[in-house]
Structure formats: structure tokens, C-alpha cells
Design a protein around this motif. Structure first.
Motif, PDB file in Angstrom:
ATOM      1  N   LYS A 235     -33.428 -15.788  68.077  1.00 30.07           N
ATOM      2  CA  LYS A 235     -33.921 -14.565  68.708  1.00 30.07           C
ATOM      3  C   LYS A 235     -34.661 -13.640  67.752  1.00 30.07           C
ATOM      4  CE  LYS A 235     -30.252 -14.835  72.064  1.00 30.07           C
ATOM      5  NZ  LYS A 235     -28.965 -14.325  72.504  1.00 30.07           N
ATOM      6  N   THR A 236     -34.980 -14.109  66.563  1.00 30.73           N
ATOM      7  CA  THR A 236     -35.737 -13.303  65.619  1.00 30.73           C
ATOM      8  C   THR A 236     -36.929 -14.106  65.125  1.00 30.73           C
ATOM      9  OG1 THR A 236     -35.609 -11.938  63.618  1.00 30.73           O
ATOM     10  CG2 THR A 236     -34.344 -13.974  63.608  1.00 30.73           C
ATOM     11  N   GLU A 237     -37.906 -13.443  64.556  1.00 35.50           N
ATOM     12  CA  GLU A 237     -39.127 -14.106  64.096  1.00 35.50           C
ATOM     13  C   GLU A 237     -39.118 -14.368  62.587  1.00 35.50           C
ATOM     14  OE1 GLU A 237     -42.250 -14.459  66.028  1.00 35.50           O
ATOM     15  OE2 GLU A 237     -41.107 -14.106  67.858  1.00 35.50           O
ATOM     16  N   HIS A 238     -38.180 -13.760  61.848  1.00 37.39           N
ATOM     17  CA  HIS A 238     -38.156 -13.860  60.388  1.00 37.39           C
ATOM     18  C   HIS A 238     -37.608 -15.236  59.969  1.00 37.39           C
ATOM     19  CE1 HIS A 238     -38.071 -12.284  56.320  1.00 37.39           C
ATOM     20  NE2 HIS A 238     -36.848 -12.774  56.182  1.00 37.39           N
ATOM     21  N   PRO A 239     -38.434 -16.077  59.342  1.00 40.96           N
ATOM     22  CA  PRO A 239     -37.968 -17.428  59.001  1.00 40.96           C
ATOM     23  C   PRO A 239     -36.951 -17.430  57.852  1.00 40.96           C
ATOM     24  CG  PRO A 239     -40.198 -17.101  58.193  1.00 40.96           C
ATOM     25  CD  PRO A 239     -39.836 -15.866  58.983  1.00 40.96           C
ATOM     26  N   LEU A 240     -35.968 -18.289  57.963  1.00 37.61           N
ATOM     27  CA  LEU A 240     -34.972 -18.440  56.914  1.00 37.61           C
ATOM     28  C   LEU A 240     -35.637 -18.798  55.589  1.00 37.61           C
ATOM     29  CD1 LEU A 240     -31.976 -18.581  56.068  1.00 37.61           C
ATOM     30  CD2 LEU A 240     -31.999 -20.986  56.788  1.00 37.61           C
ATOM     31  N   THR A 241     -36.711 -19.551  55.636  1.00 38.70           N
ATOM     32  CA  THR A 241     -37.402 -19.964  54.407  1.00 38.70           C
ATOM     33  C   THR A 241     -37.976 -18.780  53.638  1.00 38.70           C
ATOM     34  OG1 THR A 241     -39.396 -20.403  55.703  1.00 38.70           O
ATOM     35  CG2 THR A 241     -37.947 -22.286  55.228  1.00 38.70           C
TER      36      THR A 241
ATOM     37  N   ALA B  29     -25.467  -6.499  64.572  1.00 41.33           N
ATOM     38  CA  ALA B  29     -25.719  -5.187  63.979  1.00 41.33           C
ATOM     39  C   ALA B  29     -25.156  -5.082  62.557  1.00 41.33           C
ATOM     40  CB  ALA B  29     -25.131  -4.089  64.860  1.00 41.33           C
ATOM     41  N   GLU B  30     -24.122  -5.836  62.248  1.00 34.35           N
ATOM     42  CA  GLU B  30     -23.515  -5.813  60.911  1.00 34.35           C
ATOM     43  C   GLU B  30     -24.307  -6.635  59.891  1.00 34.35           C
ATOM     44  OE1 GLU B  30     -20.864  -4.190  59.645  1.00 34.35           O
ATOM     45  OE2 GLU B  30     -20.270  -3.244  61.525  1.00 34.35           O
ATOM     46  N   CYS B  31     -25.189  -7.511  60.362  1.00 33.08           N
ATOM     47  CA  CYS B  31     -25.941  -8.382  59.447  1.00 33.08           C
ATOM     48  C   CYS B  31     -26.995  -7.590  58.678  1.00 33.08           C
ATOM     49  CB  CYS B  31     -26.620  -9.507  60.222  1.00 33.08           C
ATOM     50  SG  CYS B  31     -25.451 -10.657  60.979  1.00 33.08           S
ATOM     51  N   ASP B  32     -27.147  -7.927  57.410  1.00 34.16           N
ATOM     52  CA  ASP B  32     -28.157  -7.291  56.558  1.00 34.16           C
ATOM     53  C   ASP B  32     -29.533  -7.908  56.772  1.00 34.16           C
ATOM     54  OD1 ASP B  32     -26.199  -5.672  55.031  1.00 34.16           O
ATOM     55  OD2 ASP B  32     -25.510  -7.644  54.375  1.00 34.16           O
ATOM     56  N   VAL B  33     -29.543  -9.187  57.087  1.00 39.09           N
ATOM     57  CA  VAL B  33     -30.782  -9.946  57.283  1.00 39.09           C
ATOM     58  C   VAL B  33     -30.650 -10.728  58.577  1.00 39.09           C
ATOM     59  CG1 VAL B  33     -32.228 -11.798  56.343  1.00 39.09           C
ATOM     60  CG2 VAL B  33     -31.128 -10.184  54.789  1.00 39.09           C
ATOM     61  N   HIS B  34     -31.736 -10.792  59.335  1.00 41.47           N
ATOM     62  CA  HIS B  34     -31.791 -11.607  60.548  1.00 41.47           C
ATOM     63  C   HIS B  34     -32.838 -12.690  60.310  1.00 41.47           C
ATOM     64  CE1 HIS B  34     -30.560  -7.551  62.185  1.00 41.47           C
ATOM     65  NE2 HIS B  34     -29.508  -8.325  62.351  1.00 41.47           N
ATOM     66  N   ALA B  35     -32.446 -13.935  60.498  1.00 45.90           N
ATOM     67  CA  ALA B  35     -33.364 -15.035  60.195  1.00 45.90           C
ATOM     68  C   ALA B  35     -33.255 -16.123  61.260  1.00 45.90           C
ATOM     69  CB  ALA B  35     -33.038 -15.618  58.820  1.00 45.90           C
ATOM     70  N   THR B  36     -34.307 -16.915  61.329  1.00 42.21           N
ATOM     71  CA  THR B  36     -34.338 -18.051  62.250  1.00 42.21           C
ATOM     72  C   THR B  36     -34.711 -19.305  61.479  1.00 42.21           C
ATOM     73  OG1 THR B  36     -35.173 -18.823  64.386  1.00 42.21           O
ATOM     74  CG2 THR B  36     -36.775 -17.786  62.932  1.00 42.21           C
ATOM     75  N   ILE B  37     -34.279 -20.437  61.976  1.00 37.15           N
ATOM     76  CA  ILE B  37     -34.672 -21.721  61.398  1.00 37.15           C
ATOM     77  C   ILE B  37     -35.912 -22.161  62.149  1.00 37.15           C
ATOM     78  CG2 ILE B  37     -34.022 -24.130  61.083  1.00 37.15           C
ATOM     79  CD1 ILE B  37     -31.079 -23.112  60.939  1.00 37.15           C
ATOM     80  N   THR B  38     -37.021 -22.232  61.441  1.00 38.84           N
ATOM     81  CA  THR B  38     -38.295 -22.606  62.047  1.00 38.84           C
ATOM     82  C   THR B  38     -38.260 -24.077  62.449  1.00 38.84           C
ATOM     83  OG1 THR B  38     -39.371 -21.009  60.610  1.00 38.84           O
ATOM     84  CG2 THR B  38     -40.791 -22.598  61.713  1.00 38.84           C
ATOM     85  N   MET B  39     -38.653 -24.334  63.700  1.00 34.40           N
ATOM     86  CA  MET B  39     -38.641 -25.705  64.208  1.00 34.40           C
ATOM     87  C   MET B  39     -39.981 -26.029  64.855  1.00 34.40           C
ATOM     88  SD  MET B  39     -34.848 -25.926  65.878  1.00 34.40           S
ATOM     89  CE  MET B  39     -35.065 -24.515  66.949  1.00 34.40           C
ATOM     90  N   ARG B  40     -40.291 -27.299  64.885  1.00 37.30           N
ATOM     91  CA  ARG B  40     -41.485 -27.768  65.579  1.00 37.30           C
ATOM     92  C   ARG B  40     -41.084 -28.316  66.941  1.00 37.30           C
ATOM     93  NH1 ARG B  40     -44.672 -31.019  60.814  1.00 37.30           N
ATOM     94  NH2 ARG B  40     -44.948 -29.217  59.474  1.00 37.30           N
ATOM     95  N   GLY B  41     -42.028 -28.362  67.831  1.00 38.28           N
ATOM     96  CA  GLY B  41     -41.752 -28.934  69.144  1.00 38.28           C
ATOM     97  C   GLY B  41     -41.161 -27.926  70.100  1.00 38.28           C
ATOM     98  N   SER B  42     -40.502 -28.426  71.121  1.00 35.43           N
ATOM     99  CA  SER B  42     -40.023 -27.562  72.198  1.00 35.43           C
ATOM    100  C   SER B  42     -38.530 -27.236  72.122  1.00 35.43           C
ATOM    101  CB  SER B  42     -40.328 -28.220  73.550  1.00 35.43           C
ATOM    102  OG  SER B  42     -39.657 -29.470  73.629  1.00 35.43           O
ATOM    103  N   THR B  43     -37.865 -27.649  71.054  1.00 41.57           N
ATOM    104  CA  THR B  43     -36.439 -27.356  70.922  1.00 41.57           C
ATOM    105  C   THR B  43     -36.245 -25.861  70.734  1.00 41.57           C
ATOM    106  OG1 THR B  43     -36.042 -29.508  69.928  1.00 41.57           O
ATOM    107  CG2 THR B  43     -34.356 -27.843  69.597  1.00 41.57           C
TER     108      THR B  43
END
Length: 86
Positions: A19-25, A50-64
Motif C-alpha cells: 500500500k505504499t510506493e516507497h521501494p524497499l530497495t 503509524a508506529e513504523c518509521d519507514v513504509h516500504a514495498t517490495i517491488t514486483m513485476r507482473g500482476s501479482t
């Protein structure tokens, strides 16, 4: 309460979600960090997010849209521990 305590102890709390756009990488965590993951149906609760300091997503290819929580944890830990460079 646990996430608040970890923050008070100096750990960087990294929430993983699709649910976030910031990539884990793009994250460079400190040596004292923890991953916050939610369940596979509802994800991370609003209070925990709300307690998290950083919000990240795992960037994936395809429709998953999302990963099994154990797979996400493995990928997140691999990244935080330096991947192939550890």
C-alpha cells in the motif's frame, strides 16, 4: 505497545506493505532495525502502521498484488542483511 517499545530502544521500524510506493530497495536501514508485517488478509493494522518509521514495498513485476507474508519476510530480511553482499 511492542512497536513503541522497540522504537524507544532505538530500533528503526520498517513496515512492509503493497500500500505504499516507497521501494524497499531504496531503504538503507540502520544496524538496529526490525520489519513489521501484517497478516495476509488485512495487512498491518492502522495503529502498527503509524508506529513504523519507514513504509516500504517490495517491488514486483507482473500482476501479482501481494506476497505470502513468509516470502515477504524472507525478501525483506535478505535486503536488510545485505543480500548477496552479507
Amino acid at each position: 505497545k511492542a512497536l513503541r517499545y522497540l522504537g524507544q530502544c532505538g530500533l528503526e521500524r520498517i513496515g512492509l506493505s503493497e500500500k505504499t510506493e516507497h521501494p524497499l530497495t531504496a531503504c538503507t536501514a540502520s544496524d538496529a532495525a526490525c520489519l513489521v508485517l501484517g497478516d495476509e488478509e488485512h495487512g498491518i493494522s492502522t495503529a502498527s502502521w503509524a508506529e513504523c518509521d519507514v513504509h516500504a514495498t517490495i517491488t514486483m513485476r507482473g500482476s501479482t498484488g501481494s506476497l505470502n507474508v513468509s516470502v515477504a519476510a524472507g525478501i525483506g530480511l535478505h535486503h536488510l542483511l545485505g543480500g548477496a553482499h552479507a
